[in-house]
Design an enzyme around this catalytic site. Structure first.
Site, PDB file in Angstrom:
ATOM      1  N   LYS A  11       1.174  -1.165   0.210  1.00  0.00           N
ATOM      2  CA  LYS A  11      -0.002  -0.364   0.171  1.00  0.00           C
ATOM      3  C   LYS A  11       0.608   1.084  -0.238  1.00  0.00           C
ATOM      4  O   LYS A  11       2.072   0.885   0.193  1.00  0.00           O
ATOM      5  CB  LYS A  11      -0.536   0.418   1.222  1.00  0.00           C
ATOM      6  CG  LYS A  11      -2.297  -1.660   1.348  1.00  0.00           C
ATOM      7  CD  LYS A  11      -2.813  -1.501   2.641  1.00  0.00           C
ATOM      8  CE  LYS A  11      -4.256  -2.152   2.443  1.00  0.00           C
ATOM      9  NZ  LYS A  11      -5.267  -2.375   3.366  1.00  0.00           N
ATOM     10  N   TYR A  51     -12.544  -2.954  -2.619  1.00  0.00           N
ATOM     11  CA  TYR A  51     -12.719  -2.661  -1.581  1.00  0.00           C
ATOM     12  C   TYR A  51     -14.661  -2.535  -1.179  1.00  0.00           C
ATOM     13  O   TYR A  51     -15.014  -1.703  -0.596  1.00  0.00           O
ATOM     14  CB  TYR A  51     -12.502  -1.256  -0.262  1.00  0.00           C
ATOM     15  CG  TYR A  51     -10.561  -1.874  -0.149  1.00  0.00           C
ATOM     16  CD1 TYR A  51     -10.499  -2.641   0.772  1.00  0.00           C
ATOM     17  CD2 TYR A  51      -9.611  -0.643  -0.179  1.00  0.00           C
ATOM     18  CE1 TYR A  51      -9.266  -2.874   1.039  1.00  0.00           C
ATOM     19  CE2 TYR A  51      -8.764  -0.738  -0.067  1.00  0.00           C
ATOM     20  CZ  TYR A  51      -8.427  -1.878   0.337  1.00  0.00           C
ATOM     21  OH  TYR A  51      -6.394  -1.961   0.929  1.00  0.00           O
ATOM     22  N   PHE A  59     -14.907   4.216   7.848  1.00  0.00           N
ATOM     23  CA  PHE A  59     -13.958   4.508   6.843  1.00  0.00           C
ATOM     24  C   PHE A  59     -13.677   4.673   5.768  1.00  0.00           C
ATOM     25  O   PHE A  59     -13.098   4.832   5.026  1.00  0.00           O
ATOM     26  CB  PHE A  59     -13.399   3.895   7.870  1.00  0.00           C
ATOM     27  CG  PHE A  59     -13.093   3.147   7.655  1.00  0.00           C
ATOM     28  CD1 PHE A  59     -12.432   1.703   6.704  1.00  0.00           C
ATOM     29  CD2 PHE A  59     -13.835   1.717   8.818  1.00  0.00           C
ATOM     30  CE1 PHE A  59     -12.443   0.444   6.439  1.00  0.00           C
ATOM     31  CE2 PHE A  59     -13.972   0.442   9.020  1.00  0.00           C
ATOM     32  CZ  PHE A  59     -13.112  -0.038   7.363  1.00  0.00           C
ATOM     33  N   ARG A  92      -1.608 -14.311   5.160  1.00  0.00           N
ATOM     34  CA  ARG A  92      -1.369 -13.727   5.910  1.00  0.00           C
ATOM     35  C   ARG A  92      -0.949 -13.488   7.269  1.00  0.00           C
ATOM     36  O   ARG A  92      -1.328 -12.717   8.165  1.00  0.00           O
ATOM     37  CB  ARG A  92      -3.057 -14.014   6.441  1.00  0.00           C
ATOM     38  CG  ARG A  92      -4.293 -14.242   4.852  1.00  0.00           C
ATOM     39  CD  ARG A  92      -4.405 -12.657   4.653  1.00  0.00           C
ATOM     40  NE  ARG A  92      -5.490 -11.768   6.584  1.00  0.00           N
ATOM     41  CZ  ARG A  92      -6.048 -10.823   6.088  1.00  0.00           C
ATOM     42  NH1 ARG A  92      -6.116 -10.282   4.740  1.00  0.00           N
ATOM     43  NH2 ARG A  92      -7.099 -10.505   7.058  1.00  0.00           N
ATOM     44  N   THR A  98      -6.155  -7.367  10.683  1.00  0.00           N
ATOM     45  CA  THR A  98      -6.081  -6.255  10.194  1.00  0.00           C
ATOM     46  C   THR A  98      -5.796  -5.243  10.668  1.00  0.00           C
ATOM     47  O   THR A  98      -5.021  -3.428  10.377  1.00  0.00           O
ATOM     48  CB  THR A  98      -7.506  -6.128  10.079  1.00  0.00           C
ATOM     49  OG1 THR A  98      -7.867  -7.526   9.306  1.00  0.00           O
ATOM     50  CG2 THR A  98      -8.306  -4.615   9.272  1.00  0.00           C
ATOM     51  N   ARG A 109       2.341  -6.285   9.669  1.00  0.00           N
ATOM     52  CA  ARG A 109       1.928  -5.044   9.886  1.00  0.00           C
ATOM     53  C   ARG A 109       1.758  -4.229  11.564  1.00  0.00           C
ATOM     54  O   ARG A 109       2.147  -3.450  11.842  1.00  0.00           O
ATOM     55  CB  ARG A 109      -0.012  -5.083  10.248  1.00  0.00           C
ATOM     56  CG  ARG A 109      -0.731  -5.436   8.727  1.00  0.00           C
ATOM     57  CD  ARG A 109      -1.621  -6.132   8.385  1.00  0.00           C
ATOM     58  NE  ARG A 109      -2.462  -5.718   7.091  1.00  0.00           N
ATOM     59  CZ  ARG A 109      -4.003  -5.965   7.313  1.00  0.00           C
ATOM     60  NH1 ARG A 109      -4.379  -6.455   7.239  1.00  0.00           N
ATOM     61  NH2 ARG A 109      -4.119  -5.851   5.987  1.00  0.00           N
ATOM     62  N   ASN A 123      -1.845  -0.254   7.438  1.00  0.00           N
ATOM     63  CA  ASN A 123      -1.702  -1.501   7.712  1.00  0.00           C
ATOM     64  C   ASN A 123      -0.400  -2.365   6.270  1.00  0.00           C
ATOM     65  O   ASN A 123      -0.178  -2.783   6.137  1.00  0.00           O
ATOM     66  CB  ASN A 123      -2.761  -2.776   8.108  1.00  0.00           C
ATOM     67  CG  ASN A 123      -3.623  -2.452   7.059  1.00  0.00           C
ATOM     68  OD1 ASN A 123      -3.548  -2.300   6.166  1.00  0.00           O
ATOM     69  ND2 ASN A 123      -4.846  -3.117   7.685  1.00  0.00           N
ATOM     70  N   HIS A 126      -1.766  -4.977   1.846  1.00  0.00           N
ATOM     71  CA  HIS A 126      -3.107  -5.924   1.644  1.00  0.00           C
ATOM     72  C   HIS A 126      -2.816  -7.531   1.190  1.00  0.00           C
ATOM     73  O   HIS A 126      -1.312  -7.348   0.367  1.00  0.00           O
ATOM     74  CB  HIS A 126      -3.785  -5.567   0.697  1.00  0.00           C
ATOM     75  CG  HIS A 126      -5.115  -6.625  -0.384  1.00  0.00           C
ATOM     76  ND1 HIS A 126      -6.735  -6.426   0.525  1.00  0.00           N
ATOM     77  CD2 HIS A 126      -5.383  -7.031  -0.712  1.00  0.00           C
ATOM     78  CE1 HIS A 126      -6.833  -6.981   0.294  1.00  0.00           C
ATOM     79  NE2 HIS A 126      -6.661  -7.667  -0.577  1.00  0.00           N
ATOM     80  N   GLU A 137     -10.155 -10.587  -6.687  1.00  0.00           N
ATOM     81  CA  GLU A 137      -8.695  -9.487  -6.525  1.00  0.00           C
ATOM     82  C   GLU A 137      -8.195  -9.431  -7.626  1.00  0.00           C
ATOM     83  O   GLU A 137      -7.358  -8.784  -8.524  1.00  0.00           O
ATOM     84  CB  GLU A 137      -8.135  -9.061  -5.152  1.00  0.00           C
ATOM     85  CG  GLU A 137      -9.477  -9.383  -4.253  1.00  0.00           C
ATOM     86  CD  GLU A 137      -8.371  -9.218  -3.067  1.00  0.00           C
ATOM     87  OE1 GLU A 137      -7.896  -9.864  -2.901  1.00  0.00           O
ATOM     88  OE2 GLU A 137      -9.664  -9.255  -1.528  1.00  0.00           O
TER      89      GLU A 137
HETATM   90  P1  IDP Z   1      -7.742  -7.249   5.614  1.00  0.00           P
HETATM   91  O1  IDP Z   1      -6.835  -5.932   4.844  1.00  0.00           O
HETATM   92  O2  IDP Z   1      -6.930  -7.306   6.642  1.00  0.00           O
HETATM   93  O3  IDP Z   1      -8.533  -7.970   5.006  1.00  0.00           O
HETATM   94  P2  IDP Z   1     -10.916  -5.893   5.964  1.00  0.00           P
HETATM   95  O4  IDP Z   1     -11.656  -6.042   6.681  1.00  0.00           O
HETATM   96  O5  IDP Z   1     -10.671  -6.068   4.299  1.00  0.00           O
HETATM   97  O6  IDP Z   1      -9.116  -6.221   6.431  1.00  0.00           O
HETATM   98  O7  IDP Z   1     -10.043  -3.795   5.002  1.00  0.00           O
HETATM   99  C1  IDP Z   1      -9.692  -2.984   4.150  1.00  0.00           C
HETATM  100  C2  IDP Z   1      -9.148  -2.437   4.920  1.00  0.00           C
HETATM  101  O8  IDP Z   1      -9.941  -2.279   5.562  1.00  0.00           O
HETATM  102  C3  IDP Z   1      -7.537  -2.583   5.809  1.00  0.00           C
HETATM  103  O9  IDP Z   1      -6.740  -3.347   5.811  1.00  0.00           O
HETATM  104  C4  IDP Z   1      -7.824  -1.448   6.501  1.00  0.00           C
HETATM  105  O10 IDP Z   1      -7.083  -1.059   6.475  1.00  0.00           O
HETATM  106  C5  IDP Z   1      -8.975  -0.468   6.093  1.00  0.00           C
HETATM  107  N1  IDP Z   1      -9.831  -1.322   7.860  1.00  0.00           N
HETATM  108  C6  IDP Z   1     -10.446  -2.196   7.810  1.00  0.00           C
HETATM  109  N2  IDP Z   1     -11.224  -2.498   9.049  1.00  0.00           N
HETATM  110  C7  IDP Z   1     -11.211  -1.468   9.306  1.00  0.00           C
HETATM  111  C8  IDP Z   1     -11.424  -0.319  10.748  1.00  0.00           C
HETATM  112  O11 IDP Z   1     -12.093  -1.124  11.743  1.00  0.00           O
HETATM  113  N3  IDP Z   1     -10.861   0.790  11.396  1.00  0.00           N
HETATM  114  C9  IDP Z   1     -10.507   0.953  10.066  1.00  0.00           C
HETATM  115  N4  IDP Z   1      -9.460   1.088   8.872  1.00  0.00           N
HETATM  116  C10 IDP Z   1      -9.811  -0.630   8.387  1.00  0.00           C
HETATM  117 MG    MG Z   2      -9.695  -8.402   3.546  1.00  0.00          MG
END
Ligand code: IDP
Ligand code: MG
Length: 168
Positions: A11, A51, A59, A92, A98, A109, A123, A126, A137
C-alpha cells in the site's frame, strides 16, 4: 493441501516508508512463488471495486483515498500474485491482523502499521483473505497475459479498434 493464489499489495504507506524490500523478504519465508508483479496507478474505480465489501463502513472514503495514495502523496502501489500450498493463510500469518495494534509485533502490520488519528488502519500491505476473494482480486488487478501461469480459465477474444499506447 490445496495450491492457492493470493494477491499482495504494498500500500502507499509501505512505498513511502520504503518497505517493499523488507516486505518481500518477510513474504519469502512462506516459500511461495511469484506468478505476477507490477506497479499500478490506482484509479478511484479500481479502489472502489477492490473495497466494495466495505462500502457501508464509516472509514470507506478515507480507505479509498488511502489506497489511491492521496494520504501519502503518491498515486501508486505495487501488486504481486503469489502461488503455493495454503498460500492465503500462510501469507496472512506473516502479514498479521487487520488492526496494527492487535497484530503480532513481529508481523508486517505489527511492525510497520499505525492507526491514523482519523481512524483508518494504515497497515502497509493488502493480502487476500479467501480463495473467492483472491480470485476476484487477482482478476481485478491483473490481466491473464500479465501472469506467468494460467491460473484461471481464459478465452480468446478479438479486440477491434482499441486505442492503446506503444513505444514511440
Ligand atoms: P484486511 O485488509 O485485513 O483483509 P478488511 O476488513 O478487508 O481487512 O479491510 C480492508 C482495509 O480497510 C484494512 O486493511 C484497513 O486498511 C481498513 N480497515 C478495515 N477495518 C478497519 C477499521 O475498523 N478501522 C479502520 N480501518 C479499517
Ligand atoms: Mg480483506
Amino acid at each position: 493441501m490445496a495450491i492457492e493464489q493470493t494477491l499482495i499489495i504494498v500500500k502507499p504507506d509501505g512505498l513511502v516508508k520504503s518497505l517493499t524490500g523488507n516486505i518481500l523478504s518477510r513474504l519469502s519465508e512462506a516459500k511461495l512463488i511469484i506468478v505476477g508483479a507490477k506497479a499500478v496507478r490506482v484509479s478511484r474505480e479500481l479502489a472502489s471495486t477492490h473495497y466494495e465489501h466495505l462500502i457501508d463502513k464509516p472509514f470507506f472514503q478515507e480507505l479509498i483515498d488511502y489506497i489511491m495514495g492521496k494520504l501519502h502523496g503518491g498515486n501508486r502501489v505495487v501488486a504481486f500474485v503469489y502461488q503455493g500450498e495454503n498460500a492465503i493463510q500462510r501469507i496472512r500469518d506473516i502479514v498479521g491482523h487487520t488492526d496494527p495494534e492487535k497484530a503480532n509485533p513481529v508481523s508486517i502490520r505489527g511492525a510497520y502499521g499505525r492507526i491514523t488519528t482519523s481512524g483508518v488502519f494504515e497497515n502497509v500491505v493488502h493480502a487476500s483473505s479467501s480463495p473467492e476473494d483472491a480470485e476476484k482480486e487477482i482478476k481485478l488487478w491483473f490481466q491473464p497475459s500479465e501472469l506467468v501461469e494460467d491460473i484461471y480459465p481464459v478465452k480468446e477474444t478479438v479486440v477491434k479498434e482499441m486505442k492503446t499506447l506503444v513505444w514511440a
